[in-house]
Enzyme design. Structure first.
Site, PDB file in Angstrom:
ATOM      1  NE  ARG A   1      37.013  64.504 116.635  1.00  0.00           N
ATOM      2  CZ  ARG A   1      36.459  65.555 116.037  1.00  0.00           C
ATOM      3  NH1 ARG A   1      37.208  66.618 115.769  1.00  0.00           N
ATOM      4  NH2 ARG A   1      35.181  65.548 115.742  1.00  0.00           N
TER       5      ARG A   1
ATOM      6  CG  ASP B   1      35.149  70.377 118.996  1.00  0.00           C
ATOM      7  OD1 ASP B   1      36.290  70.149 118.576  1.00  0.00           O
ATOM      8  OD2 ASP B   1      34.120  70.180 118.307  1.00  0.00           O
TER       9      ASP B   1
ATOM     10  CG  HIS C   1      38.501  72.330 119.029  1.00  0.00           C
ATOM     11  ND1 HIS C   1      37.914  72.727 117.868  1.00  0.00           N
ATOM     12  CD2 HIS C   1      37.867  73.010 120.018  1.00  0.00           C
ATOM     13  CE1 HIS C   1      36.945  73.601 118.127  1.00  0.00           C
ATOM     14  NE2 HIS C   1      36.912  73.794 119.440  1.00  0.00           N
TER      15      HIS C   1
ATOM     16  CD  GLU D   1      39.529  73.201 112.803  1.00  0.00           C
ATOM     17  OE1 GLU D   1      38.675  73.469 111.955  1.00  0.00           O
ATOM     18  OE2 GLU D   1      39.797  72.022 113.164  1.00  0.00           O
TER      19      GLU D   1
END
Length: 343
Positions: A309, A37, A279, A215
């Protein structure tokens, strides 16, 4: 002879400097070994960068060029009091500079995902690495439903927040919502749903929980064009990708004015060994001439939503119709030119 040697020495010296500068102007992904993120804000010569680090705290990084993020200054800026509704599972922090103050927006809960909500902290210092961060509270509309992945932006002199939320009180589907903001720490009025995971590519859950996902919404403006780029399909799948909403008018709170593009605009590249790229956020180069995307991705299929990630970035362009052309996720083996800086 002396002048000849001096000339040769000078040529080699400047060649060395040129090669050194060229090396300094390249980088390869990932920017950090891990970190989901990613988000950044550019202010007075520095990028202030945040990503999810898990657990119970928020961290900022500071660098003049995101290509050098690993060497950037790092500081834990906030750890909420224990045993509160916002003391655990701090997700997707975004750092913003609004009206002369710093704000970090993040999702948090008490250890139970059902209780995730959006929260914000504030710092009045010129430098967010200085001064005191103060808790400003929860960001919620009257319905006060589950919420994560908040993004704050200004459009036509009005602040808005977009986020991912549940329609009711049970998991099963995440939609994209928007609301006006009264100020940088207060939502105003009811939330409005502008996107749901209805397309086939948005509803691939690949053996994990049967949850359909929209999202990580991000506001993006180019000229008179307004977009929201969002993530869809579960992050636990290899199908996690970016989709595009395009505004067809000027009323952001009118769901009918948001057009959803039918296909993802950024998705897994098996050829380049990049899986579940999503994201994301956006930034411009230090000289303001280049557009870049920040995103997280995995190196292998099946890596899922965990600590594998890692944040990556690459330059992108614009299509003839004004929509963003994000291209294909680049391989970690590829050397890239760093974001351009002022000469």
């Amino acid at each position: 002879m002396k002048h000849f040697l001096l000339a040769i020495t000078t040529v080699f010296y400047f060649s060395f400097l040129t090669n050194l500068k060229a090396q300094e102007q390249t980088f390869s992904n990932p920017l950090l070994p891990s970190g989901a993120d990613p988000y950044s804000t550019y202010y007075k010569g520095y990028y202030y960068y945040s990503n999810s680090i898990g657990g119970d705290r928020l961290q900022l990084r500071k660098t003049k060029n995101l290509a050098n993020l690993k060497q950037g200054e790092t500081k834990i800026i906030w750890q909420p009091p224990i045993n509160t509704k916002h003391s655990k599972e701090l997700w997707a922090p975004e750092v913003h500079h609004i009206n002369g103050k710093w704000y970090v927006y993040y999702a948090a809960d008490d250890g139970d995902n059902n209780n995730h909500r959006m929260y914000v902290i504030e710092n009045s210092s010129e430098d967010p690495f200085q001064g005191e961060w103060k808790f400003k509270g929860k960001l919620a509309t009257p319905s006060d439903k589950w919420a994560i992945d908040g993004d704050v932006f200004s459009y036509e002199n009005q602040l808005y927040m977009i986020w991912s939320g549940w329609e009711g009180d049970k998991n099963g589907q995440q939609d994209i919502y928007i609301a006006r903001m009264k100020n940088p720490y207060t939502l105003e009025g009811e939330r409005v749903k502008i996107s749901s995971p209805t397309l086939e590519w948005e509803r691939r859950w690949q053996g994990g929980p049967e949850v359909y996902v929209n999202e990580g919404p991000q506001f993006l403006q180019h000229g008179d064009k307004v977009f929201i780029v969002y993530s869809a399909s579960g992050c636990w799948t290899d199908h996690y990708s970016l989709g595009l909403l395009e505004l067809q008018g000027h009323d952001l709170l009118n769901p009918d004015q948001w057009k959803k593009h039918p296909q993802p605009i950024f998705t897994t590249s098996e050829e380049n060994g990049v899986y579940s790229p999503a994201h994301n956020s956006f930034f411009t180069s230090p000289d303001g001439k280049e557009d870049w995307i920040l995103y997280h991705a995995n190196d292998n299929p099946g890596d899922g939503c965990g600590g594998k990630r890692s944040p990556r970035m690459q330059k992108f362009t614009w299509n003839a119709d004004g929509t963003p052309n994000l291209g294909i996720p680049v391989s970690i083996k590829e050397e890239l030119q760093a974001p351009s800086e002022s000469k």
